[in-house]
Design an enzyme around this catalytic site. Sequence first.
Site, PDB file in Angstrom:
ATOM      1  CG  HIS A  58      -6.865  -2.959  -3.255  1.00 17.21           C
ATOM      2  ND1 HIS A  58      -6.919  -3.436  -1.967  1.00 17.21           N
ATOM      3  CD2 HIS A  58      -6.843  -1.600  -3.149  1.00 17.21           C
ATOM      4  CE1 HIS A  58      -6.936  -2.410  -1.116  1.00 17.21           C
ATOM      5  NE2 HIS A  58      -6.885  -1.285  -1.808  1.00 17.21           N
TER       6      HIS A  58
ATOM      7  CG  HIS B 109      -2.616   0.859  -2.026  1.00 18.28           C
ATOM      8  ND1 HIS B 109      -2.530   2.145  -1.529  1.00 18.28           N
ATOM      9  CD2 HIS B 109      -3.817   0.391  -1.641  1.00 18.28           C
ATOM     10  CE1 HIS B 109      -3.630   2.430  -0.852  1.00 18.28           C
ATOM     11  NE2 HIS B 109      -4.446   1.384  -0.912  1.00 18.28           N
TER      12      HIS B 109
HETATM   13  P1  5GP Z   1      -6.940   1.463   0.773  1.00 14.18           P
HETATM   14  O1  5GP Z   1      -8.242   1.487   1.541  1.00 14.18           O
HETATM   15  O2  5GP Z   1      -6.036   2.611   1.153  1.00 14.18           O
HETATM   16  O3  5GP Z   1      -7.140   1.328  -0.698  1.00 14.18           O
HETATM   17  O4  5GP Z   1      -6.244   0.117   1.182  1.00 14.18           O
HETATM   18  C1  5GP Z   1      -5.265   0.009   2.146  1.00 14.18           C
HETATM   19  C2  5GP Z   1      -5.059  -1.470   2.344  1.00 14.18           C
HETATM   20  O5  5GP Z   1      -3.880  -1.647   3.098  1.00 14.18           O
HETATM   21  C3  5GP Z   1      -6.192  -2.158   3.115  1.00 14.18           C
HETATM   22  O6  5GP Z   1      -6.735  -3.191   2.309  1.00 14.18           O
HETATM   23  C4  5GP Z   1      -5.510  -2.690   4.358  1.00 14.18           C
HETATM   24  O7  5GP Z   1      -6.000  -3.944   4.744  1.00 14.18           O
HETATM   25  C5  5GP Z   1      -4.051  -2.747   3.955  1.00 14.18           C
HETATM   26  N1  5GP Z   1      -3.132  -2.548   5.057  1.00 14.18           N
HETATM   27  C6  5GP Z   1      -3.182  -1.552   5.985  1.00 14.18           C
HETATM   28  N2  5GP Z   1      -2.143  -1.673   6.842  1.00 14.18           N
HETATM   29  C7  5GP Z   1      -1.429  -2.749   6.434  1.00 14.18           C
HETATM   30  C8  5GP Z   1      -0.235  -3.366   6.921  1.00 14.18           C
HETATM   31  O8  5GP Z   1       0.382  -2.946   7.905  1.00 14.18           O
HETATM   32  N3  5GP Z   1       0.210  -4.457   6.250  1.00 14.18           N
HETATM   33  C9  5GP Z   1      -0.431  -4.950   5.146  1.00 14.18           C
HETATM   34  N4  5GP Z   1       0.090  -6.032   4.565  1.00 14.18           N
HETATM   35  N5  5GP Z   1      -1.555  -4.385   4.666  1.00 14.18           N
HETATM   36  C10 5GP Z   1      -2.057  -3.305   5.297  1.00 14.18           C
END
Ligand code: 5GP
Length: 142
Positions: free
Chosen positions: A102, A100
């Site tokens: 950001h 993903h």
């Molecule tokens: P990472 O730390 O893996 O780069 O980011 C994961 C992101 O996914 C985090 O910013 C978190 O807020 C977002 N996230 C986690 N669970 C959900 C969800 O169920 N729905 C949405 N829309 N975002 C999520």
Amino acid sequence: MSEPTIFERIVDGEIPAEIVHETDTVLAFLDANPLAPGHTLVIPKAPHKRLRDTPPELSADVFDAVRALTPAIENAVDADATTIGINDGPAAGQEVPHLHVHIVPRFEGDGGGPIHAIMDAGTDADSADPGEIAASIVDELE
Ligand code: 5GP
């Protein structure tokens, strides 16, 4: 088969999300814990863990979406700039094992820093020989 990630469940419509863009291969939706209004995640629909696991055409689709979404998001939330980033692997802070990107809208005086603020470079980064590192990277690409 491993458990579907939370993002696969969003793709499948099992978990609701504020979807802002969708193609056959890519989905973009608002982050549930936004760092700023409009914080958006752009994912390939197929559940590849990291950028390296994602086929080139699909990663191109993801970055095409990032490119189109960034000014749209800035305009929608009246942002001044954007930080775009990937936590590519658990040691980099990746919590959801599904690639993903950001897109984080930035505002003058928002108190956030540049990418260089995510860690203290410390002395190791300074003492490493950049010529050797560059040569190793070139070797790895061959
Ligand atoms: P990472 O730390 O893996 O780069 O980011 C994961 C992101 O996914 C985090 O910013 C978190 O807020 C977002 N996230 C986690 N669970 C959900 C969800 O169920 N729905 C949405 N829309 N975002 C999520």
